[in-house]
Structures are given as C-alpha cells and as structure tokens.
Design an enzyme around this catalytic site. Sequence first.
Site, PDB file in Angstrom:
ATOM      1  N   GLN A 132       2.664   7.730  -5.945  1.00 14.53           N
ATOM      2  CA  GLN A 132       3.684   6.863  -5.360  1.00 14.53           C
ATOM      3  C   GLN A 132       3.716   5.511  -6.064  1.00 14.53           C
ATOM      4  OE1 GLN A 132       2.123   7.332  -1.325  1.00 14.53           O
ATOM      5  NE2 GLN A 132       4.123   8.166  -0.739  1.00 14.53           N
TER       6      GLN A 132
ATOM      7  N   ARG B  51       0.843  -1.203   0.000  1.00 15.32           N
ATOM      8  CA  ARG B  51       0.000   0.000   0.000  1.00 15.32           C
ATOM      9  C   ARG B  51       0.871   1.243   0.000  1.00 15.32           C
ATOM     10  NH1 ARG B  51      -1.091   3.924   3.012  1.00 15.32           N
ATOM     11  NH2 ARG B  51       0.085   3.083   4.772  1.00 15.32           N
ATOM     12  N   VAL B  52       0.458   2.214  -0.782  1.00 15.73           N
ATOM     13  CA  VAL B  52       1.008   3.563  -0.716  1.00 15.73           C
ATOM     14  C   VAL B  52      -0.171   4.516  -0.572  1.00 15.73           C
ATOM     15  CG1 VAL B  52       3.165   3.133  -1.975  1.00 15.73           C
ATOM     16  CG2 VAL B  52       1.088   3.742  -3.236  1.00 15.73           C
ATOM     17  N   SER B  53       0.112   5.736  -0.141  1.00 15.67           N
ATOM     18  CA  SER B  53      -0.975   6.659   0.183  1.00 15.67           C
ATOM     19  C   SER B  53      -1.553   7.408  -1.008  1.00 15.67           C
ATOM     20  CB  SER B  53      -0.497   7.675   1.222  1.00 15.67           C
ATOM     21  OG  SER B  53      -0.169   7.009   2.415  1.00 15.67           O
ATOM     22  N   SER B  54      -0.756   7.623  -2.060  1.00 17.24           N
ATOM     23  CA  SER B  54      -1.279   8.427  -3.171  1.00 17.24           C
ATOM     24  C   SER B  54      -0.954   7.798  -4.516  1.00 17.24           C
ATOM     25  CB  SER B  54      -0.702   9.845  -3.108  1.00 17.24           C
ATOM     26  OG  SER B  54       0.676   9.825  -3.384  1.00 17.24           O
TER      27      SER B  54
END
Length: 182
Positions: free
Chosen positions: A13, A7-10
């Site tokens: 990324q 998982r990444v936030s945006s």
Amino acid sequence: MKFGYARVSSNSQDLTVQIEALKAAGCEVIRSEKVSGTSRQGRHELEALLEFIRQNDVLCVTRIDRVSRSLGDLLDIVRLLKSKGADLVATEQPFDTTSIYGELTINLLGVFANFETQLRRERQIEGIARTKRDHPEKYRGRPRSIDPTEIRRLKDEGMGAAAIATTLGIARTSVYRALEKP
C-alpha cells in the site's frame, strides 16, 4: 506544533495520499509506517511520536483508523495525549479532542473501527473454514520440522533430551513429545 502520523497495513500500500494531506494540514513533522493498526505493538513511529509530543502539540491523522483500529488502544492513545496536554485531530473527520463532542466522535469512530476489524476477522475465519471444507489439500498444516526417527536414533545413542534438543535446534518438550509416541 503539529505532528502527522500516516499508516497503511501492508508494504504493497502507498502512503502518499496521507502524507500529502498531513502536509496540507500544516504538519511540521510526519512519521509513517506500514504495519497493522489492530495493535500498538511494532508501531515504532507512532510510539516515537507519542513519546515526543508535548503540551499544546497536536497529533494529526487523516482518519481515526490510521492511529488505531482497536477501541482500547485508541482510548489509551487519547488518554496519553490528554495527560501531556496534547490533542488528536483527524483531517478527514470533523473533530478534535479539545471538546466533549470531539471525544464523543472519537469514541464512536473507535467503536466502528473495532466493529469493522471484528467483521473482517469473522469473514476471514469463514473463508478459511470454507477452503478447508472445499479444498482440504490447501490446508494441511505446517510441514513437520521435527524428525521423530532422528530423535529416537539420538536417544538410542545415549543422548539426553536436553542434548538432543540442542543438537536439533528444537525445544526439549518437543523431544519428550516425540519420544512418547510409539
């Protein structure tokens, strides 16, 4: 079976490094998403994994903050995995939930992830306050989406609040609020 979760936030990324690390750790299925980790809401890939995981399976992440930045969510995820007889392992942090030391480590890392989120939120609030103070023209609020003169015109034509709200696509309470103002 080992399941990987990246998982990444945006959207800007990249997930490549996490996915490669999870493959190297022996994950047979890897799910990934680009969404904030501060809540489980909207994290459909994580929810799918948590629903599918069975006894003796392992959920693998590269770091604990990939699965959760909230201590409450982290503990809920660990409890759910434990109730299914599954475990949580982080490839870059030496622990797993099969031992009491692993659970201690998860709790400590969860506290630090939560602390980091709170610090980030405080810095954001401070930055917004500073910008409002130094550059008030940048923070004028949301542009008006409701035209009070149009609401009054429709009311003068005999329309009721519900009809006005439907016509303009706004809430009835917004109509009442606009009509109360002189």
